[in-house]
Design a protein around this motif. Sequence first.
Motif, mmCIF file in Angstrom:
data_model
loop_
_atom_site.group_PDB
_atom_site.id
_atom_site.type_symbol
_atom_site.label_atom_id
_atom_site.label_comp_id
_atom_site.label_asym_id
_atom_site.label_seq_id
_atom_site.Cartn_x
_atom_site.Cartn_y
_atom_site.Cartn_z
ATOM 1 N N TRP A 23 2.270 -4.305 8.238
ATOM 2 C CA TRP A 23 1.374 -5.359 7.738
ATOM 3 C C TRP A 23 1.592 -6.650 8.528
ATOM 4 O O TRP A 23 0.627 -7.359 8.858
ATOM 5 N N PHE A 25 -2.762 -9.560 3.671
ATOM 6 C CA PHE A 25 -1.764 -8.778 4.407
ATOM 7 C C PHE A 25 -0.354 -9.234 4.018
ATOM 8 O O PHE A 25 0.561 -8.425 3.877
ATOM 9 N N ALA A 64 2.648 -7.126 2.499
ATOM 10 C CA ALA A 64 3.911 -7.087 3.240
ATOM 11 C C ALA A 64 5.069 -7.545 2.361
ATOM 12 O O ALA A 64 6.122 -6.896 2.300
ATOM 13 N N PHE A 80 -2.020 1.474 4.428
ATOM 14 C CA PHE A 80 -2.109 0.423 5.447
ATOM 15 C C PHE A 80 -3.240 0.702 6.432
ATOM 16 O O PHE A 80 -4.086 -0.160 6.701
#
Length: 645
Positions: free
Chosen positions: A377, A424, A428, A451
């Motif tokens: 990510w 993102f 993450a 992802f």
Amino acid sequence: MNITDILVTGEPLIYGAMVSIVLVSTAAIFLLTYFKRWGWLWREWLTTVDHKKIGIMYILSALAMLFRGGMDALMMRIQLAFPGLNFLDAQHYDEIFTTHGTVMIIFMAMPFLIGLMNIIVPLQIGARDFAFPFVNAVSFWSFFFGAMLFNISFVIGGSPDAGWTSYTPLAGAAMSPGPGQNFYLMGLQLSGIGTLATGVNLMVTILKMRAPGMKLFHMPIFTWSTLVTCFIIVFAFPILTVALALMTIDRIFGSQFFTLTGEGLPMMWANLFWMWGHPEVYIVILPAFGIFSEVIATFARKRLFGYHAMVWSMIIIALLSFLVWVHHFFTMGAGAFVNSVFSVSTMLIAVPTGVKIFNWLATLYKSKIEFTVANLWALAFIPSFVIGGVTGVMLGMAAADFQFHNSYFLIAHFHYVLIAGTVFACFAGLVFWYPKIFGHKLNERIGKWSFWLFLIGFHVCFFPQYFLGLDGMPRRIFITRIEEWLPLNVISTVGAFGMGLGFAVFVFNIYYSYRYSEREKTGDPWNGRTLEWATPTPIPFYNFATIPHVDGIDYYLPMKEKGETTYDESKLEPIHMPSNSGQPIIMMAFFAFASFALVFEWIPLAIAGLIGGFIMMGVRSFDYDEGYHVEVDEIKRIERSARGL
């Protein structure tokens, strides 16, 4: 007025939503009753002041809002790809793009990041809780009730439909009568007060409660990004609070702050909104930068390159964020000189942002990169965000903005910035800290499926929108009558469903990992660098049995090399902890009731709710519960069990 007058009728999609709400609520009540969990829910969650549990509730709420905002987005994309279906009429489409933008920014991105801050920041600085644990609980319930108030609008009263920016005079009482716009005002006001309180709370926590020896320039970069963000919150959110209050007074009590009649200024709303709104973009992007920095440094197995440059660039971004708001209305006639000044300041802010990109690339240079899901990510963010940033500089040129303004080019730009930056980062950060929060890793194989589906769907969805914008497609239209626009809209819609599928796989991964993942025993599954990895997993409610002495950046690494831990039996002392309290949820429930009454302009009920809220504030003022102490014997028992001693 009876109940049927305030329910939204005539829309099959909304009837479906009503049925879903009833079914989900009934199922939740049945399960809590069947398993006799009401007492547990009240004691462990609804009355908690533990920063870790509050953070989890923020994240769960944000994931629910991501689902809600994502469904809005998919409905818009279906309408634009297949206009002949008449899937949404003009009114419903207006409501959906208004709620989509508001939900995603106010009720998804911010609470997700604040949830991660809640859990991680006290652990990173060696603190046992927030400076003001009670206020932290008040902040969460303020956000939660604000979000719920906004979200019930589509089944009760009708959703706001003036866009997430709610420009006057469109958002005024004359052009947007009824309760819809009031839901926007009261939902944001209630939620915003909680965010402002969180900003103050986190700032005090970081400045006053760091572990002994931890100087400001010893702090992990995520904590730094949180501190800088809190300064923006403290200076920006009062502007929104005042603007919302003025428009509420306009709409409900007939004043004329933003109306053309009575010497009001509609343009003043745009100024006030964006004086908050552009710093708000950095409120959701700076913590994301902090998350990516932690993830990249951990999986590159190197200290972050240019730590000091990274910190100063965040501080410069925070200062410049208050000097660019006029670029949102270059085309509104301010004149060439004003446009030039704000065009320069807009392009200037790209410089410290660019510094960060080179910091991350230099950290990755000649390192042994581990391609974990969290790091994927972070790595995908860099090129995706650069595309959004470069097109932002294009929009920052006032002359060019006359061409790009209000087109799909702008839509593509801010989704490239906000999704590649903030969403993102949320994924993450959640994947990265998940084993610390929940005691097990998320499945890596399923995580990679999630992802790639989301990343490919994201680019397929938003990259064609740059070309739609250059081809002249304006934003906020619900039927594309020009044939040349249809193919790219269909491609964009396919990408949107790819993102939806990626999110569905992510949610499945949470369930699968809960069932089958190996439980975390070390407390440090990624070979981390900062203090949050020094605690055992699950984290004791007091965080640290003994507070470590910190004298450098990434201090947990030298601790591990010396074979040290944050647990030293010879230094144990009783730990003072705050007591749980039901007052925050009850207090904010009263204020939420008052807000709901104001939406429908039921003034006596609103006054009653306000009085209830103020009475709870009075009760708190005379509450002399000073918490309790965890005795040394109990600390020894907890630590020995957690550490397998």
